[in-house]
Scaffold this active site. Structure first.
Site, PDB file in Angstrom:
ATOM      1  N   CYS A  33       0.826  -1.210   0.000  1.00  0.00           N
ATOM      2  CA  CYS A  33       0.000   0.000   0.000  1.00  0.00           C
ATOM      3  C   CYS A  33       0.857   1.255   0.000  1.00  0.00           C
ATOM      4  O   CYS A  33       0.358   2.346  -0.234  1.00  0.00           O
ATOM      5  CB  CYS A  33      -0.944   0.003   1.197  1.00  0.00           C
ATOM      6  SG  CYS A  33      -0.084   0.016   2.772  1.00  0.00           S
ATOM      7  N   ASP A  35       2.316   2.622   2.534  1.00  0.00           N
ATOM      8  CA  ASP A  35       2.210   3.413   3.750  1.00  0.00           C
ATOM      9  C   ASP A  35       3.483   3.290   4.594  1.00  0.00           C
ATOM     10  O   ASP A  35       4.125   2.246   4.624  1.00  0.00           O
ATOM     11  CB  ASP A  35       0.999   2.974   4.564  1.00  0.00           C
ATOM     12  CG  ASP A  35      -0.299   3.353   3.868  1.00  0.00           C
ATOM     13  OD1 ASP A  35      -0.226   4.045   2.840  1.00  0.00           O
ATOM     14  OD2 ASP A  35      -1.376   2.967   4.340  1.00  0.00           O
ATOM     15  N   CYS A  59      -2.821   5.294   5.673  1.00  0.00           N
ATOM     16  CA  CYS A  59      -4.273   5.291   5.713  1.00  0.00           C
ATOM     17  C   CYS A  59      -4.788   5.601   7.118  1.00  0.00           C
ATOM     18  O   CYS A  59      -4.024   5.632   8.087  1.00  0.00           O
ATOM     19  CB  CYS A  59      -4.787   3.926   5.277  1.00  0.00           C
ATOM     20  SG  CYS A  59      -4.539   2.669   6.522  1.00  0.00           S
ATOM     21  N   CYS A 103      -2.497  -2.927   8.554  1.00  0.00           N
ATOM     22  CA  CYS A 103      -2.144  -1.583   9.019  1.00  0.00           C
ATOM     23  C   CYS A 103      -1.662  -1.640  10.471  1.00  0.00           C
ATOM     24  O   CYS A 103      -0.721  -0.931  10.852  1.00  0.00           O
ATOM     25  CB  CYS A 103      -3.339  -0.643   8.906  1.00  0.00           C
ATOM     26  SG  CYS A 103      -4.281  -0.844   7.380  1.00  0.00           S
TER      27      CYS A 103
HETATM   28 FE1  FES Z   1      -1.600   0.272   4.233  1.00  0.00          FE
HETATM   29 FE2  FES Z   1      -3.389   0.844   5.954  1.00  0.00          FE
HETATM   30  S1  FES Z   1      -3.696   0.551   3.841  1.00  0.00           S
HETATM   31  S2  FES Z   1      -1.290   0.708   6.260  1.00  0.00           S
END
Ligand code: FES
Length: 141
Positions: A33, A35, A59, A103
């Protein structure tokens, strides 16, 4: 779909920021993702985490889990901080939707990466702490 606690920590994240000259800092990311989460610890001579800050580029669930994770590790010893797993963070938040479980894993990994950095700097071994899979903090680019 999100619990009230998740929404609360997302809307009012605790302990956002940086610590100058931290005792330990760890940066982790999720390649899928994209992140990124960075956690800073200020640890006293007794090995107690007296302050913790985080920054999350990610996110809403990542923000909420890192916020809750900082609340859970604050005031704990480094040994106790190891018990703050992603499961513990999720439970404290009254759960996360299944697609958001990864996450919360970032929060656990960030804690471990920061503790690892602390142990490296101090030249100590924290029992039960394994070298983080990735600490992207030191990589370039
Ligand atoms: Fe990747 Fe939440 S979508 S940390």
């Amino acid at each position: 779909m999100y619990s009230e606690k998740v929404m609360d920590h997302f809307n009012n994240p605790r302990n956002v920021g940086e610590i100058e000259n931290p005792s330990g800092v760890g940066t982790v990311g999720n390649a899928k993702c994209g992140d990124i989460m960075r956690m800073y610890f200020d640890i006293d001579e007794q090995g107690v985490i007296r302050d913790v800050k985080f920054k999350t580029f990610g996110c809403g669930a990542a923000v909420a889990t890192s916020s809750m994770a900082t609340e859970l590790v604050k005031g704990k010893t480094v040994q106790e901080a190891l018990t703050v797993t992603n499961k513990a963070v999720m439970e404290a938040l009254d759960g996360l939707p299944p697609v958001k479980v990864h996450c919360s894993l970032l929060a656990e990994e960030a804690i471990h990466a920061a503790l690892w950095d602390y142990a490296q700097k101090k030249g100590i071994v924290i029992e039960g702490l394994e070298k983080p899979v990735e600490d992207i903090g030191e990589k370039e680019g």
